[in-house]
Design a protein around this motif. Structure first.
Motif, PDB file in Angstrom:
ATOM      1  N   UNK A   1      18.224   9.204  22.147  1.00 62.28           N
ATOM      2  CA  UNK A   1      17.285   9.630  20.638  1.00 62.28           C
ATOM      3  C   UNK A   1      16.516   8.675  21.091  1.00 62.28           C
ATOM      4  N   UNK A   2      15.249   9.276  20.357  1.00 56.79           N
ATOM      5  CA  UNK A   2      14.138   8.661  20.451  1.00 56.79           C
ATOM      6  C   UNK A   2      14.336   7.338  18.850  1.00 56.79           C
ATOM      7  N   UNK A   3      15.543   8.161  17.847  1.00 56.80           N
ATOM      8  CA  UNK A   3      16.237   7.135  17.214  1.00 56.80           C
ATOM      9  C   UNK A   3      17.238   5.801  17.498  1.00 56.80           C
TER      10      UNK A   3
ATOM     11  N   UNK B   1      14.893  -5.095  24.822  1.00 54.61           N
ATOM     12  CA  UNK B   1      14.395  -4.409  26.495  1.00 54.61           C
ATOM     13  C   UNK B   1      14.827  -3.346  26.222  1.00 54.61           C
ATOM     14  N   UNK B   2      15.796  -2.439  25.962  1.00 51.46           N
ATOM     15  CA  UNK B   2      16.302  -0.863  26.181  1.00 51.46           C
ATOM     16  C   UNK B   2      14.968  -0.069  24.899  1.00 51.46           C
ATOM     17  N   UNK B   3      15.172  -0.918  23.535  1.00 49.06           N
ATOM     18  CA  UNK B   3      14.129  -0.074  22.905  1.00 49.06           C
ATOM     19  C   UNK B   3      12.813   0.405  23.312  1.00 49.06           C
ATOM     20  N   UNK B   4      12.070  -1.124  23.899  1.00 50.54           N
ATOM     21  CA  UNK B   4      11.055  -1.381  23.903  1.00 50.54           C
ATOM     22  C   UNK B   4      10.534  -0.105  25.155  1.00 50.54           C
ATOM     23  N   UNK B   5      11.539   0.224  26.250  1.00 51.97           N
ATOM     24  CA  UNK B   5      11.266   1.067  27.500  1.00 51.97           C
ATOM     25  C   UNK B   5      11.485   2.185  26.858  1.00 51.97           C
ATOM     26  N   UNK B   6      11.795   2.888  25.733  1.00 57.50           N
ATOM     27  CA  UNK B   6      12.305   4.014  25.251  1.00 57.50           C
ATOM     28  C   UNK B   6      10.948   4.395  24.609  1.00 57.50           C
ATOM     29  N   UNK B   7      10.428   3.254  23.561  1.00 59.50           N
ATOM     30  CA  UNK B   7       9.618   3.899  23.350  1.00 59.50           C
ATOM     31  C   UNK B   7       7.619   3.644  23.999  1.00 59.50           C
ATOM     32  N   UNK B   8       8.237   3.232  25.365  1.00 56.87           N
ATOM     33  CA  UNK B   8       6.974   2.836  26.488  1.00 56.87           C
ATOM     34  C   UNK B   8       7.476   5.219  26.927  1.00 56.87           C
ATOM     35  N   UNK B   9       8.440   5.028  26.964  1.00 59.21           N
ATOM     36  CA  UNK B   9       8.930   6.629  27.878  1.00 59.21           C
ATOM     37  C   UNK B   9       8.208   7.412  26.935  1.00 59.21           C
ATOM     38  N   UNK B  10       8.216   7.688  25.156  1.00 58.38           N
ATOM     39  CA  UNK B  10       8.323   8.169  24.755  1.00 58.38           C
ATOM     40  C   UNK B  10       7.095   8.881  24.354  1.00 58.38           C
ATOM     41  N   UNK B  11       6.333   7.797  24.611  1.00 60.60           N
ATOM     42  CA  UNK B  11       4.814   7.673  23.917  1.00 60.60           C
ATOM     43  C   UNK B  11       3.855   7.827  25.698  1.00 60.60           C
ATOM     44  N   UNK B  12       4.010   7.727  26.553  1.00 61.33           N
ATOM     45  CA  UNK B  12       2.976   7.659  28.011  1.00 61.33           C
ATOM     46  C   UNK B  12       3.964   9.366  28.888  1.00 61.33           C
TER      47      UNK B  12
ATOM     48  N   UNK C   1      13.749   5.155  33.385  1.00 60.50           N
ATOM     49  CA  UNK C   1      13.685   5.750  31.928  1.00 60.50           C
ATOM     50  C   UNK C   1      12.982   6.782  32.481  1.00 60.50           C
ATOM     51  N   UNK C   2      13.908   8.075  32.011  1.00 63.23           N
ATOM     52  CA  UNK C   2      12.516   9.664  31.940  1.00 63.23           C
ATOM     53  C   UNK C   2      13.030  10.004  30.700  1.00 63.23           C
ATOM     54  N   UNK C   3      11.580  10.585  30.906  1.00 66.07           N
ATOM     55  CA  UNK C   3      12.071  11.361  29.349  1.00 66.07           C
ATOM     56  C   UNK C   3      12.139  12.855  29.525  1.00 66.07           C
TER      57      UNK C   3
ATOM     58  N   UNK D   1      13.038  15.155  22.407  1.00 65.79           N
ATOM     59  CA  UNK D   1      12.502  13.343  22.374  1.00 65.79           C
ATOM     60  C   UNK D   1      13.863  12.756  23.180  1.00 65.79           C
ATOM     61  N   UNK D   2      14.314  12.903  23.950  1.00 67.46           N
ATOM     62  CA  UNK D   2      15.132  12.117  24.550  1.00 67.46           C
ATOM     63  C   UNK D   2      14.917  11.649  26.099  1.00 67.46           C
ATOM     64  N   UNK D   3      15.805  10.515  26.202  1.00 71.48           N
ATOM     65  CA  UNK D   3      15.538   9.955  27.340  1.00 71.48           C
ATOM     66  C   UNK D   3      16.672   9.376  27.864  1.00 71.48           C
ATOM     67  N   UNK D   4      16.553   9.896  29.238  1.00 74.84           N
ATOM     68  CA  UNK D   4      17.873   9.454  30.476  1.00 74.84           C
ATOM     69  C   UNK D   4      17.292   8.394  31.014  1.00 74.84           C
ATOM     70  N   UNK D   5      18.515   7.215  30.543  1.00 71.11           N
ATOM     71  CA  UNK D   5      18.176   6.078  31.266  1.00 71.11           C
ATOM     72  C   UNK D   5      19.564   6.344  32.601  1.00 71.11           C
TER      73      UNK D   5
END
Length: 511
Positions: free
Chosen positions: A52-54, A91-102, A125-127, A131-135
Motif C-alpha cells: 500500500x501507499x504506506x 529503492x522499493x519506496x522510491x519506485x512505489x512513490x513513482x508509480x502512485x504519482x504517475x 511495479x504497476x498501479x 492506492x495499492x501497488x502490485x510488484x
C-alpha cells in the motif's frame, strides 16, 4: 419463491418462479475463471507482492516459499523497512512513490542475500486500485551470471593481443576484433562480408587452401602459417589456428580463426639460422685452425726438444755451464709452448661444447699421488717442501677423469711456480653434504685482494705486459673454473699479497 394467503376461510399459496440460469452460469464462469487464474498464478515463477501507499505488505504470491526472502508471516502487514535490507527498502519506496504519482509501470533491479547467496531480481511495479501497488519480482540471477560471462568473453576477444576472425560456413567474415584492424589495416566495416582471401599474398598454392577447407569443413582443427598481405600491400606472417563452431546438434555454424603476427619472430629465426650457420662455420674454422696450429707447432717443438735432449746427453761432459743452461732454457721454452697450446685447445673444446665429458667413479687419492710424482722434480728444483696429507678414508668421487686431473694439475703447477721458498701442501678431507675437499696451499707470493674477483677470467693476470715476472697466459685458472662447473665441483680461493694462497676444491662423493 412461495407465499401463503388466507382468503374466504381458505388458505391459498402463491408461487413466483425466477429464471437464474444466467446467474448460475456466470457464477460457474467466475469459479472457472478464478480456478484458471489460480492455476496461472501457480505456474508463474515470479514473486508477487501487493504494497500500500504506506509501504506495508498487504498480500503476496509465490509458486514456492523457498523463493521468498522470509516466510509470509514475517512480512505480511509489515513495513518494508522492517523486512528488507536498507538499500532494497529505499529503492522499493522510491519506485512505489513513482508509480502512485504517475500511474505508469516502473521497472528496476536489485540484489539480495538468500540462503547465503546473492540473488538478482528484476521488479515491475504497476498501479492498483485503492492506492495499492502490485510488484512482480523475477529472479534474474542466472541471466546476470550469463551476462557477466558473455561480457567477460566479449572483453577477452575485444582486448585479445592476437587477431580473432569469425566467419559463416561460407567463409564470409562476420566479426573481427580490433587487433585485426591493427595488424591488417582493414577496419571491421571493410572486413565485414569479405572472405579472408582478401589477405592473400599469392604465395600459397591452391592445394594449400584446399587442404585447409577440407580439414575445417570436416569438423577438424587446422593449424599452420600464412604469408599474407596487409591493406597497404605489406607482407606479413601469421601463425593461425582455425576451428569449426558447432551448435548443440553438432552442425557447423561458423568458423573461428585465432591468428598471431609472427613476422618479427620469423625474421629473428632467420637471423638466428644465419648466425648459427656463421657460428658453425666459424667454429669449424676455429677447430681446424687450432688443430693445424697444434700439429704444426707441436710436431716441430717435440722434434726440437727430442734432439736437444739427445744433444745434451751426448755433449754433457764436453760443454760448459752456459751451454748447459742454454739446453735447460730450450727445454723449458718448448714445454711452455706445448702447455700453452694444450690450454688453448682445452679452453676451445669447453667453449664450443665439443669436450667429451665422461662421468665415472674416480679414486681422487690415486690422482693426487700421480700428480705429486709428476711435479716432485719441479718442487725439488726449487727446494720446496712438497707434501700430501690425507685426513679421511673416503677416496671416491664422481667426475670426469681428465678434467679433474687438469684442475688439480693446474693448481699444483701454479702453487709451485709462484712459490720461491717454503712449502706446497695438498690436503684431502671429507666435509658435509657428501663432499670431498682437496686443498692446495702454498707459501708463495699470494694474490692482491683487489684482483681475486678477476682471478678466473680468461687471459686475466695480476701482472700485465712484457714486464711481468712470471710466465703464463691467464688461461689456467679460467679453465679450472670451467672444469669445476662441468664436474659439479666448487672452487674458492683464500689469499693475501705476500702471504701465500689456498685453493679449495669441493667434489661430489661417489655414493
Amino acid at each position: 419463491s412461495l407465499a401463503s394467503t388466507y382468503i374466504h376461510d381458505q388458505w391459498h399459496s402463491v408461487g413466483i418462479i425466477r429464471d437464474i440460469t444466467e446467474r448460475k452460469q456466470a457464477e460457474e464462469e467466475l469459479r472457472k475463471s478464478n480456478q484458471m487464474n489460480q492455476s496461472i498464478l501457480k505456474a508463474i515463477p515470479d514473486l508477487m507482492f501487493v504494497i500500500d501507499k504506506n509501504y506495508v505488505f498487504r498480500n503476496y504470491h509465490s509458486s514456492s516459499d523457498k523463493e521468498l526472502y522470509a516466510p509470509p508471516e514475517v512480512f505480511l502487514g509489515k513495513h518494508v523497512d522492517e523486512v528488507l535490507p536498507h538499500e532494497v527498502a529505499a529503492l522499493t519506496k522510491e519506485n512505489i512513490d513513482k508509480v502512485l504519482q504517475t500511474g505508469e509501470m516502473s521497472v528496476y533491479e536489485y540484489q539480495i542475500e538468500l540462503a547465503g547467496k546473492t540473488r538478482f531480481y528484476e521488479s515491475r511495479m504497476v498501479f492498483q486500485e485503492d492506492n495499492l501497488v502490485l510488484t512482480v519480482n523475477r529472479d534474474i540471477t542466472e541471466r546476470k551470471h550469463d551476462e557477466l560471462e558473455i561480457k567477460k568473453l566479449s572483453n577477452a576477444i575485444v582486448q585479445s593481443p592476437v587477431t580473432i576472425v569469425i566467419t559463416n560456413i561460407n567463409g564470409d567474415i562476420e566479426y573481427v576484433n580490433p587487433k585485426f584492424t591493427e595488424v591488417t589495416g582493414y577496419s571491421s566495416d571493410e572486413a565485414f562480408g569479405q572472405n579472408p582471401r582478401v589477405l592473400k599474398s599469392g604465395e600459397h598454392s591452391e592445394e594449400f587452401y584446399k587442404n585447409l577447407w577440407e580439414t575445417i569443413s570436416s569438423g577438424n582443427i587446422w593449424a599452420g602459417e600464412f604469408h599474407n598481405k596487409k591493406k597497404n600491400g605489406e607482407l606479413f606472417w601469421e601463425s593461425t589456428i582455425i576451428s569449426p563452431v558447432k551448435d548443440n546438434e553438432g552442425n557447423i555454424t561458423h568458423y573461428i580463426a585465432v591468428k598471431e603476427d609472427i613476422t618479427e619472430k620469423k625474421k629473428m629465426i632467420e637471423e638466428l639460422v644465419v648466425a648459427k650457420e656463421k657460428a658453425e662455420s666459424a667454429t669449424k674454422l676455429k677447430t681446424e685452425f687450432l688443430a693445424q696450429i697444434s700439429h704444426e707447432i707441436r710436431t716441430p717443438i717435440n722434434a726440437i726438444l727430442s734432439y736437444a735432449g739427445l744433444m745434451k746427453s751426448e755433449l754433457e761432459d764436453k760443454i760448459d755451464e752456459d751451454l748447459k743452461y742454454g739446453f735447460i732454457s730450450m727445454d723449458n721454452a718448448g714445454r711452455r709452448i706445448i702447455r700453452t697450446i694444450d690450454l688453448i685447445l682445452n679452453m676451445s673444446e669447453v667453449q664450443i661444447g665439443s669436450y667429451d665429458y665422461h662421468s665415472q667413479k674416480l679414486d681422487i687419492e690415486k690422482i693426487i699421488y700421480r700428480l705429486k710424482m709428476q711435479f716432485q722434480p719441479m718442487a725439488d728444483t726449487k727446494r720446496l717442501k712438497f707434501s700430501f696429507e690425507k685426513k679421511t678414508d673416503d677416496i671416491w668421487i664422481l667426475g670426469d677423469e681428465y678434467s679433474v686431473e687438469q684442475i688439480l694439475s693446474n693448481l699444483i703447477d701454479n702453487a709451485i711456480k709462484f712459490t720461491k721458498e717454503g712449502y706446497v701442501l695438498i690436503t684431502l678431507d671429507s666435509i658435509a653434504n657428501n663432499r670431498l675437499q682437496v686443498v692446495v696451499s702454498d707459501s708463495g707470493i699470494g694474490i692482491d685482494e683487489k684482483y681475486v674477483p678477476h682471478l678466473f677470467e680468461p687471459f686475466s693476470q695480476e701482472e700485465q705486459g712484457y714486464t711481468r715476472r712470471y710466465e703464463g697466459n691467464g688461461l689456467g685458472l679460467a679453465l679450472i673454473k670451467e672444469y669445476c662447473q662441468m664436474n659439479g665441483a666448487s672452487i674458492k680461493v683464500i689469499s693475501k699479497k705476500g702471504n701465500g694462497s689456498t685453493f679449495i676444491v669441493s667434489f661430489q662423493k661417489y655414493i
